[in-house]
Motif scaffolding. Structure first.
Motif, PDB file in Angstrom:
ATOM      1  N   LEU A 198      -3.685   3.649  -0.154  1.00  0.00           N
ATOM      2  CA  LEU A 198      -3.855   3.798   1.291  1.00  0.00           C
ATOM      3  C   LEU A 198      -5.271   3.424   1.721  1.00  0.00           C
ATOM      4  N   ARG A 199      -6.251   3.797   0.921  1.00  0.00           N
ATOM      5  CA  ARG A 199      -7.633   3.510   1.295  1.00  0.00           C
ATOM      6  C   ARG A 199      -7.932   2.013   1.238  1.00  0.00           C
ATOM      7  N   ILE A 200      -7.401   1.317   0.234  1.00  0.00           N
ATOM      8  CA  ILE A 200      -7.766  -0.087   0.015  1.00  0.00           C
ATOM      9  C   ILE A 200      -6.852  -1.033   0.785  1.00  0.00           C
ATOM     10  N   THR A 201      -5.537  -0.866   0.634  1.00  0.00           N
ATOM     11  CA  THR A 201      -4.615  -1.835   1.232  1.00  0.00           C
ATOM     12  C   THR A 201      -4.241  -1.503   2.670  1.00  0.00           C
ATOM     13  N   ARG A 202      -4.259  -0.230   3.035  1.00  0.00           N
ATOM     14  CA  ARG A 202      -3.866   0.168   4.389  1.00  0.00           C
ATOM     15  C   ARG A 202      -5.055   0.541   5.261  1.00  0.00           C
ATOM     16  N   GLN A 203      -6.260   0.539   4.667  1.00  0.00           N
ATOM     17  CA  GLN A 203      -7.477   0.901   5.393  1.00  0.00           C
ATOM     18  C   GLN A 203      -7.350   2.274   6.063  1.00  0.00           C
ATOM     19  N   ALA A 204      -6.717   3.198   5.353  1.00  0.00           N
ATOM     20  CA  ALA A 204      -6.497   4.530   5.890  1.00  0.00           C
ATOM     21  C   ALA A 204      -7.770   5.366   5.784  1.00  0.00           C
ATOM     22  N   SER A 205      -7.855   6.395   6.611  1.00  0.00           N
ATOM     23  CA  SER A 205      -8.982   7.319   6.537  1.00  0.00           C
ATOM     24  C   SER A 205      -8.868   8.176   5.280  1.00  0.00           C
ATOM     25  N   GLY A 254      -1.828  10.541 -11.797  1.00  0.00           N
ATOM     26  CA  GLY A 254      -1.733   9.104 -11.535  1.00  0.00           C
ATOM     27  C   GLY A 254      -1.074   8.805 -10.204  1.00  0.00           C
ATOM     28  N   GLY A 255      -0.008   9.538  -9.873  1.00  0.00           N
ATOM     29  CA  GLY A 255       0.665   9.325  -8.596  1.00  0.00           C
ATOM     30  C   GLY A 255      -0.226   9.660  -7.417  1.00  0.00           C
ATOM     31  N   ALA A 256      -0.910  10.809  -7.481  1.00  0.00           N
ATOM     32  CA  ALA A 256      -1.778  11.225  -6.376  1.00  0.00           C
ATOM     33  C   ALA A 256      -2.983  10.291  -6.245  1.00  0.00           C
ATOM     34  N   PHE A 257      -3.621   9.980  -7.373  1.00  0.00           N
ATOM     35  CA  PHE A 257      -4.795   9.113  -7.347  1.00  0.00           C
ATOM     36  C   PHE A 257      -4.406   7.705  -6.911  1.00  0.00           C
ATOM     37  N   GLY A 258      -3.232   7.257  -7.370  1.00  0.00           N
ATOM     38  CA  GLY A 258      -2.782   5.913  -7.022  1.00  0.00           C
ATOM     39  C   GLY A 258      -2.494   5.748  -5.542  1.00  0.00           C
ATOM     40  N   ILE A 259      -1.757   6.695  -4.956  1.00  0.00           N
ATOM     41  CA  ILE A 259      -1.415   6.543  -3.540  1.00  0.00           C
ATOM     42  C   ILE A 259      -2.652   6.744  -2.670  1.00  0.00           C
ATOM     43  N   PHE A 260      -3.575   7.587  -3.125  1.00  0.00           N
ATOM     44  CA  PHE A 260      -4.829   7.780  -2.380  1.00  0.00           C
ATOM     45  C   PHE A 260      -5.572   6.461  -2.244  1.00  0.00           C
ATOM     46  N   HIS A 261      -5.747   5.755  -3.354  1.00  0.00           N
ATOM     47  CA  HIS A 261      -6.511   4.506  -3.309  1.00  0.00           C
ATOM     48  C   HIS A 261      -5.693   3.358  -2.730  1.00  0.00           C
TER      49      HIS A 261
END
Length: 204
Positions: free
Chosen positions: A109-116, A100-107
């Motif tokens: 960053l992708r959604i709210t921070r527009q990270a690669s 949950g922690g890994a999947f949560g921070i991944f998304h």
């Protein structure tokens, strides 16, 4: 007999510590496949997690001194499973927390921070590594809190954790490591979230 009990304790602690890593990685990847999203951790990053943490963290449990009163225990039933139902529940819970922690921070960053994808995967990989590093202190005893056994009774755990942290910082920020493992430098905000998540893992 005392030595045998000590070795059995160490093996049990190692299984309790290492199984959530594999379980968490598998759950995170399964979730990504089901949801049709990018993998939160790349294959080469899984290799990095398993290779470095097993040596610098898991191996340090071998230096843990025997628990007080180890010879006062009744004999263990030889037919009893290596992992009791309580331990299996603990492994499952920690696996879910890691995934949950890994999947949560991944998304996040992708959604709210527009990270690669690479940056988000770097953060997810760091969640696994730092989470396992903090969880190691919680696995030094399966019956007592890390605060009751004291942080200095097993100095190799301290040294291994310090080395693991230094390597993970290099994994994130050194250009050579970025090329080898497809990682990317992280801003302070993801680092703060990862540290907060890891500290929660220490509490029973």
């Amino acid at each position: 007999v005392e030595e045998g009990r000590g070795v059995f304790d160490i093996l049990t602690k190692f299984f309790v510590w290492t199984l959530p890593t594999n379980g968490g990685e598998a759950l995170a990847i399964i979730a990504a496949v089901i949801l049709g999203t990018a993998l939160p951790v790349a294959p080469v990053q899984i290799l990095w997690i398993n290779m470095t943490t097993a040596i610098l963290l898991g191996l340090m449990l071998a230096f843990e001194p025997n628990a007080p009163g180890i010879m006062d225990r009744p004999p263990r039933d030889p037919r009893a499973p290596l992992l009791s139902p309580d331990i299996v529940k603990r492994v499952a819970l920690v696996s879910l927390l890691l995934a949950g922690g890994a999947f949560g921070i991944f998304h996040w960053l992708r959604i709210t921070r527009q990270a690669s994808v690479e940056e988000a995967q770097t953060a997810a990989t760091t969640v696994f590594v730092i989470g396992e590093m903090f969880y190691l202190f919680n696995c030094r005893s399966l019956t007592r809190s890390m605060f009751s056994i004291g942080p200095w009774a097993n100095l190799p755990v301290i040294w291994g954790s310090a080395a693991m942290l230094a390597l993970q910082v290099a994994f994130v920020h050194l250009p050579l490591m970025n090329r080898l493992f497809h990682s990317r430098p992280l801003h302070w905000r993801p680092w703060g979230l990862i540290a907060l998540f890891a500290m929660v893992r220490v509490l029973r």
